[in-house]
Motif scaffolding. Structure first.
Motif, PDB file in Angstrom:
ATOM      1  N   PRO A   1       0.851  -1.057  -0.050  1.00  0.00           N
ATOM      2  CA  PRO A   1      -0.119   0.067   0.069  1.00  0.00           C
ATOM      3  C   PRO A   1       0.719   1.366   0.131  1.00  0.00           C
ATOM      4  CG  PRO A   1      -0.637  -1.759   1.743  1.00  0.00           C
ATOM      5  CD  PRO A   1       0.661  -2.304   1.191  1.00  0.00           C
ATOM      6  N   ASP A   2       0.211   2.196  -0.635  1.00  0.00           N
ATOM      7  CA  ASP A   2       1.145   3.452  -0.977  1.00  0.00           C
ATOM      8  C   ASP A   2       1.512   4.255   0.317  1.00  0.00           C
ATOM      9  OD1 ASP A   2       0.944   3.462  -3.520  1.00  0.00           O
ATOM     10  OD2 ASP A   2      -0.921   4.945  -3.607  1.00  0.00           O
ATOM     11  N   ASP A   3       0.872   3.983   1.602  1.00  0.00           N
ATOM     12  CA  ASP A   3       1.189   4.700   2.944  1.00  0.00           C
ATOM     13  C   ASP A   3       1.976   3.750   3.787  1.00  0.00           C
ATOM     14  OD1 ASP A   3      -0.987   2.715   2.989  1.00  0.00           O
ATOM     15  OD2 ASP A   3      -2.302   4.337   4.399  1.00  0.00           O
ATOM     16  N   VAL A   4       2.517   2.562   3.162  1.00  0.00           N
ATOM     17  CA  VAL A   4       3.497   1.599   4.008  1.00  0.00           C
ATOM     18  C   VAL A   4       4.801   2.095   3.332  1.00  0.00           C
ATOM     19  CG1 VAL A   4       4.203  -0.445   4.574  1.00  0.00           C
ATOM     20  CG2 VAL A   4       1.880   0.123   4.589  1.00  0.00           C
ATOM     21  N   SER A   5       5.905   2.200   4.170  1.00  0.00           N
ATOM     22  CA  SER A   5       6.977   2.663   3.728  1.00  0.00           C
ATOM     23  C   SER A   5       7.964   1.233   3.383  1.00  0.00           C
ATOM     24  CB  SER A   5       7.849   3.283   4.830  1.00  0.00           C
ATOM     25  OG  SER A   5       8.255   2.465   5.995  1.00  0.00           O
ATOM     26  N   ASP A   6       9.023   1.394   2.381  1.00  0.00           N
ATOM     27  CA  ASP A   6       9.744   0.563   2.092  1.00  0.00           C
ATOM     28  C   ASP A   6      10.182  -0.379   3.240  1.00  0.00           C
ATOM     29  OD1 ASP A   6       9.395   0.461  -0.744  1.00  0.00           O
ATOM     30  OD2 ASP A   6      10.873   2.172  -0.692  1.00  0.00           O
ATOM     31  N   GLU A   7      10.686   0.396   4.261  1.00  0.00           N
ATOM     32  CA  GLU A   7      11.568   0.017   5.413  1.00  0.00           C
ATOM     33  C   GLU A   7      10.631  -0.903   6.275  1.00  0.00           C
ATOM     34  OE1 GLU A   7      11.486   3.179   4.286  1.00  0.00           O
ATOM     35  OE2 GLU A   7      13.669   3.258   3.889  1.00  0.00           O
ATOM     36  N   ASP A   8       9.286  -0.463   6.398  1.00  0.00           N
ATOM     37  CA  ASP A   8       8.156  -1.291   6.959  1.00  0.00           C
ATOM     38  C   ASP A   8       7.918  -2.545   6.459  1.00  0.00           C
ATOM     39  OD1 ASP A   8       7.999  -0.081   9.881  1.00  0.00           O
ATOM     40  OD2 ASP A   8       6.617   1.518   8.774  1.00  0.00           O
ATOM     41  N   ALA A   9       7.679  -2.311   5.056  1.00  0.00           N
ATOM     42  CA  ALA A   9       7.208  -3.434   4.243  1.00  0.00           C
ATOM     43  C   ALA A   9       8.247  -4.436   4.170  1.00  0.00           C
ATOM     44  CB  ALA A   9       6.796  -2.922   2.848  1.00  0.00           C
ATOM     45  N   VAL A  10       9.578  -4.367   4.289  1.00  0.00           N
ATOM     46  CA  VAL A  10      10.532  -5.421   4.116  1.00  0.00           C
ATOM     47  C   VAL A  10      10.406  -6.534   5.190  1.00  0.00           C
ATOM     48  CG1 VAL A  10      12.459  -4.435   5.151  1.00  0.00           C
ATOM     49  CG2 VAL A  10      12.841  -6.042   3.252  1.00  0.00           C
ATOM     50  N   PHE A  11       9.947  -6.019   6.391  1.00  0.00           N
ATOM     51  CA  PHE A  11       9.664  -7.008   7.462  1.00  0.00           C
ATOM     52  C   PHE A  11       8.527  -7.845   7.269  1.00  0.00           C
ATOM     53  CE2 PHE A  11      12.102  -3.632   9.323  1.00  0.00           C
ATOM     54  CZ  PHE A  11      12.825  -4.318  10.412  1.00  0.00           C
ATOM     55  N   VAL A  12       7.873  -7.664   6.339  1.00  0.00           N
ATOM     56  CA  VAL A  12       6.484  -8.513   6.007  1.00  0.00           C
ATOM     57  C   VAL A  12       6.980  -9.548   5.185  1.00  0.00           C
ATOM     58  CG1 VAL A  12       4.196  -8.487   4.890  1.00  0.00           C
ATOM     59  CG2 VAL A  12       4.786  -6.605   6.200  1.00  0.00           C
ATOM     60  N   ALA A  13       8.201  -9.774   4.619  1.00  0.00           N
ATOM     61  CA  ALA A  13       8.574 -10.887   3.840  1.00  0.00           C
ATOM     62  C   ALA A  13       8.854 -12.064   4.515  1.00  0.00           C
ATOM     63  CB  ALA A  13       9.910 -10.382   3.131  1.00  0.00           C
ATOM     64  N   ASP A  14       9.131 -11.750   5.863  1.00  0.00           N
ATOM     65  CA  ASP A  14       9.754 -13.121   6.944  1.00  0.00           C
ATOM     66  C   ASP A  14       9.650 -12.776   8.096  1.00  0.00           C
ATOM     67  OD1 ASP A  14      10.769 -15.246   7.862  1.00  0.00           O
ATOM     68  OD2 ASP A  14      13.038 -14.579   7.237  1.00  0.00           O
ATOM     69  N   ILE A  15      10.304 -11.697   8.774  1.00  0.00           N
ATOM     70  CA  ILE A  15      10.365 -11.890  10.236  1.00  0.00           C
ATOM     71  C   ILE A  15       9.047 -11.035  11.188  1.00  0.00           C
ATOM     72  CG2 ILE A  15      12.803 -11.995  10.254  1.00  0.00           C
ATOM     73  CD1 ILE A  15      12.864  -9.051  11.400  1.00  0.00           C
ATOM     74  N   LEU A  16       8.452 -10.457  10.490  1.00  0.00           N
ATOM     75  CA  LEU A  16       7.292 -10.053  11.232  1.00  0.00           C
ATOM     76  C   LEU A  16       6.010 -10.842  11.057  1.00  0.00           C
ATOM     77  CD1 LEU A  16       5.662  -7.696  12.763  1.00  0.00           C
ATOM     78  CD2 LEU A  16       4.985  -6.914  10.456  1.00  0.00           C
ATOM     79  N   PRO A  17       5.996 -11.733  10.158  1.00  0.00           N
ATOM     80  CA  PRO A  17       4.856 -12.922  10.141  1.00  0.00           C
ATOM     81  C   PRO A  17       5.575 -14.069  11.120  1.00  0.00           C
ATOM     82  CG  PRO A  17       5.379 -12.271   7.853  1.00  0.00           C
ATOM     83  CD  PRO A  17       6.121 -11.474   8.772  1.00  0.00           C
ATOM     84  N   THR A  18       6.783 -13.968  11.170  1.00  0.00           N
ATOM     85  CA  THR A  18       7.196 -15.087  12.230  1.00  0.00           C
ATOM     86  C   THR A  18       7.111 -14.671  13.474  1.00  0.00           C
ATOM     87  OG1 THR A  18       9.099 -15.458  10.343  1.00  0.00           O
ATOM     88  CG2 THR A  18       9.464 -16.174  13.005  1.00  0.00           C
ATOM     89  N   GLY A  19       7.229 -13.296  13.906  1.00  0.00           N
ATOM     90  CA  GLY A  19       6.833 -12.921  15.364  1.00  0.00           C
ATOM     91  C   GLY A  19       5.538 -13.302  15.746  1.00  0.00           C
ATOM     92  N   PHE A  20       4.778 -12.978  14.474  1.00  0.00           N
ATOM     93  CA  PHE A  20       3.195 -12.959  14.611  1.00  0.00           C
ATOM     94  C   PHE A  20       2.528 -14.229  14.782  1.00  0.00           C
ATOM     95  CE2 PHE A  20      -1.010 -12.892  12.645  1.00  0.00           C
ATOM     96  CZ  PHE A  20      -1.695 -11.761  13.360  1.00  0.00           C
ATOM     97  N   VAL A  21       3.307 -15.088  14.169  1.00  0.00           N
ATOM     98  CA  VAL A  21       2.630 -16.619  14.506  1.00  0.00           C
ATOM     99  C   VAL A  21       3.230 -17.055  15.768  1.00  0.00           C
ATOM    100  CG1 VAL A  21       4.819 -17.832  13.219  1.00  0.00           C
ATOM    101  CG2 VAL A  21       2.482 -18.759  13.052  1.00  0.00           C
ATOM    102  N   ALA A  22       4.546 -16.428  16.227  1.00  0.00           N
ATOM    103  CA  ALA A  22       5.047 -17.123  17.382  1.00  0.00           C
ATOM    104  C   ALA A  22       3.904 -16.787  18.567  1.00  0.00           C
ATOM    105  CB  ALA A  22       6.226 -16.411  17.925  1.00  0.00           C
ATOM    106  N   VAL A  23       3.550 -15.526  18.304  1.00  0.00           N
ATOM    107  CA  VAL A  23       2.443 -15.122  19.474  1.00  0.00           C
ATOM    108  C   VAL A  23       1.116 -15.645  19.311  1.00  0.00           C
ATOM    109  CG1 VAL A  23       1.028 -13.197  20.349  1.00  0.00           C
ATOM    110  CG2 VAL A  23       3.548 -12.691  19.574  1.00  0.00           C
ATOM    111  N   GLN A  24       0.907 -16.052  18.260  1.00  0.00           N
ATOM    112  CA  GLN A  24      -0.424 -16.546  17.748  1.00  0.00           C
ATOM    113  C   GLN A  24      -0.482 -18.353  18.431  1.00  0.00           C
ATOM    114  OE1 GLN A  24      -1.131 -16.789  13.498  1.00  0.00           O
ATOM    115  NE2 GLN A  24      -2.951 -15.353  13.836  1.00  0.00           N
ATOM    116  N   ARG A  25       0.675 -19.062  18.010  1.00  0.00           N
ATOM    117  CA  ARG A  25       1.063 -20.128  18.600  1.00  0.00           C
ATOM    118  C   ARG A  25       1.186 -20.405  20.150  1.00  0.00           C
ATOM    119  NH1 ARG A  25       2.218 -24.490  15.068  1.00  0.00           N
ATOM    120  NH2 ARG A  25       1.812 -25.675  16.655  1.00  0.00           N
TER     121      ARG A  25
END
Ligand SMILES: [Zn+2]
Length: 343
Positions: free
Chosen positions: A140-164
């Protein structure tokens, strides 16, 4: 084009490489703008991944602009800004059909040739992306490149860690290891848990965890902190994000009876002295998980848009791609917590 390659034991070089081309009609070529170094990149760096093909271009976290797309790529246009999923999946095997995409029979991790099927990574000017409709997602236009790069791997990993870990409202959650993945877990747990206790031996990482809303202690102080926060019951949930066997042992000691230990640290030790007596007596659940960006990225991008998450806060070093060798050394020495390379 330039590409960051692992060419020998702990030897990174930025080399001139041929530009990738479309190899199939579901491929896309992405011109990379931002690409991060992951803790998992240090495993082949140290020779801990048997079979790894030296000369592979590293990197499974990248953001860039679609430059070219095969005829069968329907959802993407040249010029679009996109982020990848760290692993590819086919969408058609039994695991994918059942929703177990991280276990896809033909999965490949960018920049991990030889461990998984050959696939050069995104620490380069250009990267070829197979099954691009599944792998790439418009930012999305209002998400920076620097924030978006975390969505490739480690933000979903932290997220699933909390979910599990099944962190619930009012729980006390412990995060062992405050490297980038642990900090993502802290970010995702803060706000739900009544207290997040972040544990790391490095002061700079503890300070980052505190800035994200956790209380932070050294490993030697973890047991007392959990005791004091829970009246001696133990933590409702413990997230193991370091990959160290000792941290997993500590997690099993810190969790309360009927609590959950959720592991997202990368473990490769074939044997581990699991105290079955303790596991049974305390009825502990032990769960391992791999992040699933393809499933969770829309929600996570929306959370970034809402201001609920700002993963770029953990970036300590933004470095030109040409300086990748020095950046790897600093990251390996834990002088840098999260490094983003820019082209
Ligand atoms: Zn599959």
């Amino acid at each position: 084009m330039r590409a960051v390659k692992l060419v020998g034991h702990e030897l990174i070089e930025v080399r001139e490489a041929p530009e990738p081309r479309l190899q199939g009609d579901t491929d896309a070529i992405v011109r990379v703008t931002h690409t991060a170094i992951c803790g998992a990149d240090l495993l082949p760096f140290h020779g801990h991944t048997p079979g790894f093909e030296l000369g592979t271009t590293l990197g499974h976290e990248f953001v860039g602009i679609v430059q070219d797309a095969g005829d069968a790529v329907g959802g993407l246009q040249p010029g679009q800004r996109v982020v990848n999923t760290s692993m590819t999946s086919d969408g058609s095997c039994s695991h994918c059909r059942a929703g177990r995409v991280t276990q896809c029979a033909s999965r490949a991790l960018f920049g991990y040739s030889g461990v998984y099927p050959r696939l050069d990574g995104g620490q380069a000017d250009l990267v070829r992306v197979p099954r691009a409709d599944r792998c790439l997602w418009p930012i999305p236009d209002d998400v920076s490149d620097e924030d978006a790069v975390f969505v490739a791997d480690i933000l979903p990993t932290g997220f699933v860690a909390v979910q599990r870990a099944a962190v619930g409202a009012g729980d006390v959650a412990v995060v062992l290891g405050c490297g980038p993945v642990g900090l993502m877990a802290v970010m995702c747990a803060v706000g739900t848990a009544r207290r997040v206790i972040a544990v790391d031996g490095i002061g700079a990482r503890r300070r980052l965890a505190m800035e994200l809303g956790a209380s932070a202690v050294e490993p030697a102080a973890a047991a007392a902190a959990v005791h004091d926060s829970t009246g001696g019951l133990g933590a409702d949930a413990v997230i193991e994000a370091s990959g160290a066997a000792a941290a997993l042992t500590a997690a099993l000691d810190l969790v309360r009876p009927q609590g959950v230990v959720s592991v997202v640290g990368a473990h490769f030790e074939p044997a581990f002295p699991l105290n079955n007596g303790l596991m049974f007596e305390k009825e502990i659940t032990l769960a391992f998980a791999i992040g699933n960006p393809g499933r969770d990225r829309e929600r996570l991008l929306a959370m970034i848009q809402e201001g609920a998450l700002r993963p770029s806060r953990v970036i300590t070093d933004t470095v030109a791609l040409d300086e990748a060798a020095a950046a790897y050394r600093a990251f390996d020495a834990r002088e840098a917590t999260k490094v983003v390379l820019t082209t």
